[in-house]
Design an enzyme around this catalytic site. Structure first.
Site, short mmCIF file in Angstrom:
data_model
loop_
_atom_site.label_atom_id
_atom_site.label_comp_id
_atom_site.label_asym_id
_atom_site.label_seq_id
_atom_site.Cartn_x
_atom_site.Cartn_y
_atom_site.Cartn_z
N LYS A 34 0.73 -1.17 0.01
CA LYS A 34 -0.07 0.09 0.03
C LYS A 34 0.84 1.20 -0.08
O LYS A 34 2.12 1.08 0.26
CB LYS A 34 -0.78 0.01 1.18
CG LYS A 34 -1.90 -1.45 1.18
CD LYS A 34 -2.69 -1.32 0.39
CE LYS A 34 -3.31 -2.74 -0.21
NZ LYS A 34 -4.29 -3.29 1.15
C1 PLP Z 1 -5.24 -4.50 1.75
C2 PLP Z 1 -6.87 -4.34 1.53
C3 PLP Z 1 -7.41 -4.76 2.86
C4 PLP Z 1 -6.98 -5.46 3.96
O1 PLP Z 1 -6.06 -4.72 4.40
P1 PLP Z 1 -4.81 -5.77 5.28
O2 PLP Z 1 -3.92 -4.53 5.93
O3 PLP Z 1 -3.97 -6.42 4.27
O4 PLP Z 1 -5.49 -6.52 6.39
C5 PLP Z 1 -8.65 -4.62 2.84
N1 PLP Z 1 -9.30 -4.18 1.39
C6 PLP Z 1 -8.84 -3.29 0.25
C7 PLP Z 1 -9.43 -2.72 -0.66
C8 PLP Z 1 -7.33 -3.81 0.42
O5 PLP Z 1 -6.76 -3.45 -0.71
#
Ligand code: PLP
Length: 374
Positions: free
Chosen positions: A180
Site C-alpha cells: 500500500k
Molecule cells: C489491503 C486491503 C485490505 C486489507 O488490508 P490488510 O492490511 O491487508 O488487512 C482491505 N481492503 C482492500 C481494498 C485492500 O486492498
C-alpha cells in the site's frame, strides 16, 4: 521478479523504529498518538485510531457502525475479500452491488437499487486509489438510513472534489500493508468524525475497556479499576510500527507525486498499444494511485499475465469478485451476480507501481507489454 508493489523504506524509517526499540515502550506509547494525529492531517482533521491491519480496521468500523445479525451491508465485489468477510463475520448479509465499468468503483445506481430497510451500511472501495462517487453514494446511504463506510485501503492522500479521503464517509478504513502507499509492515486505521462512533471504535480495538471513572458502572473500586461494557479485541498497533508509520507519512506527499508521475508515464507509453484499456480518472478527483490497472481485451488477459511473469515482471490481478470465493458460493452467491465487475475482473492486470520503480524498469514493463500486445 519485479513486484507489482513494494514498500519504500528510508534510513529515516529505520532510525524512527530503532529509536522506539531503545526506549521504554514497545507497544502503546507516545508514537501511537503521534501517528494518529499525523494521520488526521490527511483526513481533513477527522480523528483516527490505529489498528493492526486494514482487515482489523474494517472489523472495527463495522462494529462502530453497529453492524450485526439481520443487517445488510451493500458493497462492491471488486475488492479484497476482507471488505465483505468482516461484515459477514459479524452476522450481516453482504449484498454485492455492481461497479462502474470505467473506474471499477461501486456504482451508486446499482447500490440504490439494492438498499432495503435492513441496510446498515454502504461500503465503497476506492479502487486503485481513485475515490468513489461519494456525493451520490452519500445520497443512497442517507436515503436508506444507512451509514456510509469507505474502504480506503488504496487511497490514503486522495481527494474528491477538493475534500480528502477520510472526510467523505461516516467511517473510513486504511491499510498499511507493504504494497500500500504507506506502510507499517502490518497495520491499519479507522477514521470517524462522530464522537460516539469514534469511542465505540477506540474501545472495541482495546478489549472494550472503559478507563474513565465517569463512564464506569462501579467507579469506587480503586485506582486500578477498568471495566468492559461490550466485548472487544486487541487490535492495538504497537509503538514500533506507529513510529514507522509516522516516518512514512512524512514522505506521503513524495510517494503521491512519484506514483502520479509513473501513472502519467504509463499513460503516455501505453496509449497507442492495441487491445489495452487504460485506467480512467474523473476530472474532480486527485488520486493517490495504489495500482495501475490496465484492462487486456480480446480474452488475452491470462496469456498476457503468464508472458509478463515469464519475463520477470510481477503483474497482479485485482480482484476476483469477492462473491466468487467458495465461502460466498457456499452461501448461495452465484456467477453472473455483478456482470460489470466480472467483466472488469476478466480483463484486469495491475502493472508494477511503487515509488522506487525506476524509469528504466518502468520502460521495460511498458515495452514488454507492448511487444506482447502487438
Ligand atoms: C489491503 C486491503 C485490505 C486489507 O488490508 P490488510 O492490511 O491487508 O488487512 C482491505 N481492503 C482492500 C481494498 C485492500 O486492498
Amino acid at each position: 521478479m519485479l513486484p507489482y508493489g513494494r514498500q519504500s523504506i528510508a534510513e529515516s524509517d529505520v532510525e524512527a523504529v530503532t529509536e522506539v526499540l531503545r526506549g521504554d515502550w514497545l507497544t502503546t506509547g507516545p508514537a501511537v498518538g503521534a501517528f494518529e494525529s499525523e494521520l488526521a492531517h490527511w483526513t481533513g482533521g477527522v480523528p483516527c485510531v490505529a489498528v493492526t491491519s486494514g482487515t482489523a480496521a474494517l472489523h472495527v468500523a463495522y462494529v462502530a457502525a453497529g453492524v450485526g445479525p439481520g443487517d445488510e451491508v451493500v458493497t462492491s465485489p471488486l475488492t479484497f475479500v476482507a471488505t465483505a468477510a468482516t461484515a459477514a463475520l459479524l452476522g450481516a448479509r453482504v449484498v454485492f452491488a455492481d461497479v462502474q465499468p470505467d473506474t471499477g468503483n461501486l456504482d451508486p445506481d446499482s447500490a440504490a437499487a439494492l438498499v432495503t430497510p435492513r441496510t446498515r451500511a454502504v461500503t465503497a472501495v476506492d479502487y486503485a486509489g481513485h475515490p468513489a462517487d461519494y456525493d451520490e453514494l452519500r445520497a443512497v446511504a442517507d436515503g436508506a438510513g444507512a451509514l456510509l463506510i469507505a474502504d480506503a485501503a488504496h487511497s490514503i492522500g486522495s481527494a474528491y472534489k477538493g475534500r480528502p479521503v477520510g472526510s467523505l464517509a461516516d467511517l473510513t478504513t486504511f491499510s498499511f500493508f507493504p504494497t500500500k502507499t504507506v506502510t507499517t509492515a502490518e497495520g491499519g486505521a479507522v477514521a470517524a468524525a462522530d464522537p460516539e462512533r469514534f469511542l465505540r471504535a477506540a474501545r472495541f480495538m482495546n478489549h472494550g475497556l472503559v478507563r474513565d471513572p465517569a463512564e464506569q458502572r462501579h467507579p469506587g473500586e480503586g485506582g486500578w479499576h477498568q471495566e468492559v461494557h461490550a466485548f472487544g479485541l486487541n487490535y492495538r498497533l504497537p509503538d514500533v510500527l506507529c513510529a514507522l508509520g509516522l516516518s512514512q507519512l512524512r514522505r506521503l506527499r513524495r510517494f503521491r507525486a512519484r506514483r502520479a508521475e509513473l501513472v502519467a508515464r504509463y499513460h503516455l507509453m501505453l496509449s497507442d498499444v492495441p487491445g489495452l484499456t487504460l485506467p480512467a480518472q474523473r476530472a474532480y478527483v486527485e488520486p493517490s494511485w495504489h495500482l495501475y490497472p490496465v484492462r487486456v481485451r480480446d480474452g488475452r488477459r491470462r496469456e498476457v499475465y503468464d508472458r509478463m511473469r515469464a519475463a520477470g515482471i510481477g503483474v497482479q490481478v485485482n480482484y476476483l469478485p469477492a462473491y466468487l470465493h467458495p465461502v460466498f458460493e457456499d452461501l448461495g452467491y452465484r456467477r453472473g451476480l455483478c456482470p460489470v465487475a466480472e467483466a472488469y475482473y476478466a480483463e484486469e492486470l495491475s502493472l508494477p507501481l511503487f515509488p522506487c520503480l525506476s524509469d528504466v524498469q518502468q520502460e521495460r514493463v511498458a515495452e514488454t507489454l507492448a511487444g506482447i500486445m502487438s
